[in-house]
Each structure stands twice: as C-alpha cells, then as structure tokens.
Scaffold this motif. Sequence first.
Motif, PDB file in Angstrom:
ATOM      1  N   UNK A   1      -4.826   1.349  -7.034  1.00  0.00           N
ATOM      2  CA  UNK A   1      -5.861   2.121  -7.723  1.00  0.00           C
ATOM      3  C   UNK A   1      -6.867   2.617  -6.684  1.00  0.00           C
ATOM      4  N   UNK A   2      -7.715   3.558  -7.088  1.00  0.00           N
ATOM      5  CA  UNK A   2      -8.793   3.979  -6.195  1.00  0.00           C
ATOM      6  C   UNK A   2      -9.662   2.774  -5.846  1.00  0.00           C
ATOM      7  N   UNK A   3      -9.980   2.658  -4.579  1.00  0.00           N
ATOM      8  CA  UNK A   3     -10.720   1.476  -4.135  1.00  0.00           C
ATOM      9  C   UNK A   3     -12.083   1.387  -4.802  1.00  0.00           C
TER      10      UNK A   3
ATOM     11  N   UNK B   1      -3.722  -2.547  -8.683  1.00  0.00           N
ATOM     12  CA  UNK B   1      -2.617  -1.587  -8.649  1.00  0.00           C
ATOM     13  C   UNK B   1      -2.489  -0.834  -9.977  1.00  0.00           C
ATOM     14  N   UNK B   2      -2.175   0.464  -9.871  1.00  0.00           N
ATOM     15  CA  UNK B   2      -1.926   1.261 -11.065  1.00  0.00           C
ATOM     16  C   UNK B   2      -0.443   1.313 -11.411  1.00  0.00           C
ATOM     17  N   UNK B   3       0.440   1.138 -10.409  1.00  0.00           N
ATOM     18  CA  UNK B   3       1.885   1.134 -10.651  1.00  0.00           C
ATOM     19  C   UNK B   3       2.521  -0.018  -9.887  1.00  0.00           C
TER      20      UNK B   3
ATOM     21  N   UNK C   1     -20.582  -0.127 -10.779  1.00  0.00           N
ATOM     22  CA  UNK C   1     -19.868   0.242  -9.559  1.00  0.00           C
ATOM     23  C   UNK C   1     -18.819  -0.819  -9.286  1.00  0.00           C
ATOM     24  N   UNK C   2     -17.560  -0.392  -9.107  1.00  0.00           N
ATOM     25  CA  UNK C   2     -16.455  -1.314  -8.859  1.00  0.00           C
ATOM     26  C   UNK C   2     -15.882  -1.087  -7.472  1.00  0.00           C
ATOM     27  N   UNK C   3     -15.650  -2.174  -6.766  1.00  0.00           N
ATOM     28  CA  UNK C   3     -15.022  -2.132  -5.444  1.00  0.00           C
ATOM     29  C   UNK C   3     -13.811  -3.048  -5.493  1.00  0.00           C
TER      30      UNK C   3
ATOM     31  N   UNK D   1       0.869  -1.185   0.000  1.00  0.00           N
ATOM     32  CA  UNK D   1       0.000   0.000   0.000  1.00  0.00           C
ATOM     33  C   UNK D   1       0.897   1.223   0.000  1.00  0.00           C
ATOM     34  N   UNK D   2       1.649   1.383  -1.103  1.00  0.00           N
ATOM     35  CA  UNK D   2       2.702   2.383  -1.137  1.00  0.00           C
ATOM     36  C   UNK D   2       2.173   3.741  -1.560  1.00  0.00           C
TER      37      UNK D   2
END
Length: 754
Positions: free
Chosen positions: A349-351, A319-321, A376-378, A258-259
Amino acid sequence: MTENHKITVIFLTVFLLLQSCAVKKFIPEDERLYTGASVEIKSDSVIDNKENLETVLEEALRPEPNSKFLGMRPGLHFYYKMQQQNPGFINRFFYKRIGEEPVYQSDVKPFEVEEILRNRMENRGFFYSQISSEFEEKEMEASINYTVKAPTPYTIASYQLDSLPRPIYSEIKQSVGKTKLSKGMRFDLSNMKLERERIDNDLKHNGYYNFNANFLIFEADTNQYDRKKFDLYLRLKKEVPNKAIVPYKISKINVYANYNSQDTTTTEVTRFNEKNFINSADFFNPKYLDPFITLEEGQFYSPEDSRNTSRRLATIGAYKFVNIQYKEKDSSLTDSLGILEANIFLSPLNKRAIRAELQAVTKSNSFAGPGLAVTYSNRNLFNGGETLNTTASFGYEVQLGSGSNSGNTSINLGLKSELIFPRVIFPIKIDTDFFEYAIPKTKTSVGVDYLSRTKLYTLLSGTAQFGYIWQANKYVTHEIIPISINYTKPSNTSPEFEEILDENPFLKRSFDQQFISGLNYSFTYNGMVDTAKKNQFFLNATVDVAGNSISLFGKENEMGKKEFLGLEYAQFAKFDADFRYHFNFGKEQVIATRLFGGYGYAYGNSDIIPYVKQYYSGGPYSVRAFRIRSLGPGTYNDAENPENNYFDQTGNIRLEANIEYRFPIISYLKGAVFADAGNIWNSKANPVYHGADKFTSNFINELGMGAGVGLRVDVQGFVIRFDFAAPFHDPSTEEGFNFDVNETVFNFGIGYPF
C-alpha cells in the motif's frame, strides 16, 4: 370485536377483492392465470428422507407463478397498469421495483416438466418412475398437479475401489476408508458428486496439485443381484495426464516483499529460514515477514497452507495485494513425484496516507457545532509491517437559545498516536505456530485531550494503553488490553462549577477520582462476514475492570480513600454485551435487530463509576428519537433543573433494543423504517434526580421509544446515513404513548447503526 375493528376488517376484505378483480379484468379471454403446481409422491415402499425428495422435485417445477402478498398480486397489478396509455408516475415507480410479467396456463409445458421430474427421480435411485399431470381449472385461474409413482429404489450392496496406478492408489484407498457411502444407501448422484469432491480435497492436501474431481468416475453393476441392488466401483477416467496422478513438492520459495509488477529485474536475494527474499531486505525485514509464511521448502503442496499464508500476509496491513503463484518444473517430473516453485508477490500500500472526517454535533442541551478529525498513517514504519496512526481532532460547540446559559462555548482539542506491531511483543518468546489462522497484533497508544467549557472548568486528560488483538478464526476476534491508564485533571474551575458539584454529590464523586488503571477484554463473534447467508449473527462482549492491581500499592489518605503516587484511583467493573441479528431476504432487503445491555459496579475505593466510564443513551447509534446523551436516567426530566443540563445525562445501567427494515430505492440510495427503545439508570439513586433515576422492576415502562424513517447513500460499503425519528414514549413525561411528529430529531451518521 369493537366497531372500529369490524370496519377495518370489512375495509381490508373489500380492498383485497378489488385488487383481485382489478387483476382479473386484464387477463385475455383465451387465457387463465397460472397459480402454481403441486407434487404428490406415491410409493409401495417406505422412502427414506421423503421430505428432502419432495423439496428437490418442487424446486424443479416450472414456471414460477406470479408472487402474492396478502392474497394480492401487486407485481402483476403494476404490470397491467403499465400497459395503459398514461400509467402515471406512481405506477412506473412501483413497476420498476416489483413489476412482474403475467404467467398464463399456456406458459406451462407439462411434458417438459415431467421429463425433468423423471430425471430427478432417476438421479436418486428411482429408475422407471411414472409421472403424470393434470390441470385444475377455475374461472380465470389454473393450477397443475403432478403425480409421481416411485418404484422401489436401487441400493448399494458394496462400494469398492477399482485398480489404479501408484502412488495415487494408496492415497485414494486411504480416503475411501473415510467415506460416508455405506451398504444399503439409496443410489444418489449428488452423494457421489460429494464423494468425488471429498476425495479430491484429500488428494490436494497430500500434494496432488494437478488432480481434479472430474478425473474420477463411478460405475454401478447390477448384474449380480435380482432385487435392485448394485455394486459401486470407483476408478479413474481414461487418458488422465500423468502429472495429475503424482504428488508435488515445493523445492523453492521466492518472496517479493516489495513487488512492482512493472519491475521484474532481480537484483538482490536474501536467504532466510530456507526462503529467498528478493529485493526485500531494505523494505521488510525477513525476520519479521517469515512467521506469516506457512509454506516450507520440501513439503508437499497444500491448498490450505497457501490460503493460510495469503490470509496471514493480508492481515499485516501493509499490502494491498497478496498473490501466490506456483510454477511447475516439468523437467523434474517423474512417475512418482512433481516439483513446484512457489512465488509470493506482495504489492505494498502507499506508505503514507491522510484521512479527514468532518462532523456536525447537536445535543439536547442546545449545544451545536462542527468537529474535525485528521488522521495521518505511516505504514511499515520500521520495516517490520508496523503502522503508526496519528489523529488530531478539534471540536467547537456553542449553546444556542435564549436561556441563562446561552452563548456558552465548549472547545475540545485532541491528539492521539497509535502504533500497531503485526506480531506479539512479550517478555517471553511466543511460538507463532500456535496461531494458525492469524498472528496476534500488539497495540500501543498514547493520547491527550483538552476540554474547555466557558464559565465552568478546563479538563486535561491523558490516556495510555498496551495490549493485543487476535483473530482466532474467520468469525472470532479477541482483544485484551492488560495495561490501560487514564488520568484526568480538572483546572480553572469557576465558582458556578463548584456550586454545581456541591449540589450534586454523585457528579462531584465522578470527577474526584482522576486516575483510572485497569484491564479490558473484548470478545467479538462476527457472522456478518458471510454476506450470502440469510441469517447473520453478531456478538460483542466487553469486560472493563479497574483499580485491582494498583490497590496492592495504595495508601489511605485523610478522606479514607486510597491513593497511588498521590492520586486517588477508581475501582469498578463493567460488563456489556451487544447482540445483533440480520435476516436477509429478497433483493437487498434486510430486517436488522439489536439488543444491548450494560452494567457497571463501583466498589472498594469508589462510590460511583467515573464520569467518563458511565453509559448514556440517545443519538444516531442509539435511540434515534432522542438527541445524543439526552435520554434518562430513568424518568428524570432535566427541564426541572436547567442548571444541570450543561452535563450529559449518564448512568451505570443501560438497556436498548432496535429493529430496522432496510430496502433499496434506486441505485445507491437505500431506505429504512425503524423503531428504537432504551434508557439508562443508576443502581443507587442520585438525590439530585429525586429517585427518578433508580433502576427498578418497572424498567420496561421507563423505556424511551421512538420510530422513524431513514435515507442512506451506500457506495460500495461506504454509507452516509440520514435518519428522521420521533418519540412515541418519553419516560420523562406523564403523557404515556404519544407519537409526537413535532419532536422529530434529525440524525446524521457514517455507516449503519448496527
């Protein structure tokens, strides 16, 4: 040759001559237009792979002449037009697209080109080559011919490894043992460069973190031979740093699940499977994250393990990165070993995310209306990389026109939830080490749809699926759904609807079997991921089998059909294949083609494939000159049976072919010219269609065909598409081939059709 053909040929010849003259009249009096160069190799000995050598020399020729098309030079033509005082809009437009500055004879530097050709020959073992050139001049044009006299080339007598320090000596010696350089091969710098890169790659995979291919150098010794042979020696350059010639081991692996780049404070470390998970336990359970990491403490550095780890972590979807950094421990460096610390930084990524899609539908039966879907994505739902996607959809259609069905409405409501686990959920433990490229994902989904069609019926359907998706390598993806259940229940049926079913037994049977339980498998090869390739291929093959497993538990009813839990179930098998080929040329220019074939077979408990599983043709992703679900089956014409046009036209056989030329217009706006062909049929004739729907050997003549143009707004891969197409062969009519612009169909779509 007919009179019309003669006129066409004469007109084309005159047009080409006029274009040629139009260009020549602009050439300055003291210049000639440069038309290109040729290379001729003369040698007293046989040259191996002479064609490749000629290609290398031709690539070195400078400058490039102006391009030609059908004997014309359109780029040069529009350049000269732009030099006029008032070039006009059309000339300015085409000049920006294809305009070229003229290349004259004075732009050619023969001595410079000869020097380049001599260098290319020496790099391939032909030392002391003689190069000459001669212009060939015509009225207003000039070309040049280069002649290369190639002596006997130098060849390898032996390839040896020079003295090197340990421990790298043994590693390079082992790599040299696998070399492709052999006795008798011609001297070739490109082969030596490849050899250095191959050895460097082998060393990297054995832990040599700081090594570089440029640290290696070849030396050729010709003193021992009189007949153009040489000994080839490989050694290290001088002053290579010590840390480049020792392997490195990984001493510690730190995972930041969770960087946040702005938060570098370390507060909590969880040790799991010889890895340190920092500030991670409350966000992503180390137990579930660990299988994606192929790095291990104590192993030698390997770039392949780093790539595998990075790719596998990116496939989680949370994750985005993904950033893997190695930190050298200089204090631990010895003459035989170096130490690395691996830090894996994962930026989530945004939760939560919401995506909305607005659609507009128009059908051949005059139904039109809007549609809305909200998803809606979680992400990382249970701290194990899970993703929950919930989609709610709404659609409303009204039948326009002045017929008896005018004003009928259709309301569609849907709710679907999909839960994706980035791991295999199976009763027996699966070893994830088997899946080197990517770990399979487990997909579960449930959904319910409500469809109300006024004056006819209400349809309530539910679906449930459980299966797996696995990316085997860069190109291949497998998806298997061992559990797939679909239940459909018609209700509130009107007398009008019952009458339609009584008159159409095929349609009635397709609605009778409300329960579908089966297995689906899909194989996808996607060569389109190699965007730089000129030739790209794509193949998707799907198998859908229903009713086999539950047939073991079925009980026969009074109608002679088997039921499961009181429900009559369907038995069928479907197979379809979607093949695509893209040819990329020029700047953003593509010729895209597609072939699709599908066949469904009903057996056992079924006389016909369920309505929801049948094929249809026409629409923005099919034959675009026909509205969605309006083409076929066969030569059927629904104008003869207006009471049936409330239902989409379907069949159990589908064939389609498409070709499209795509090109840039300006900025984000792209254009296309296309042609489509296709249709659907039934393997057993439906009496309602009077045999017009049955598949026969005459199917080629029953293809619906159309052509058109398109505009696309392409912003970084997000494409909004507008296609305009008109039919030139409608199988439901007897007019033959007739391009009817008055029947132009507008198609709106998201993304490219294929």
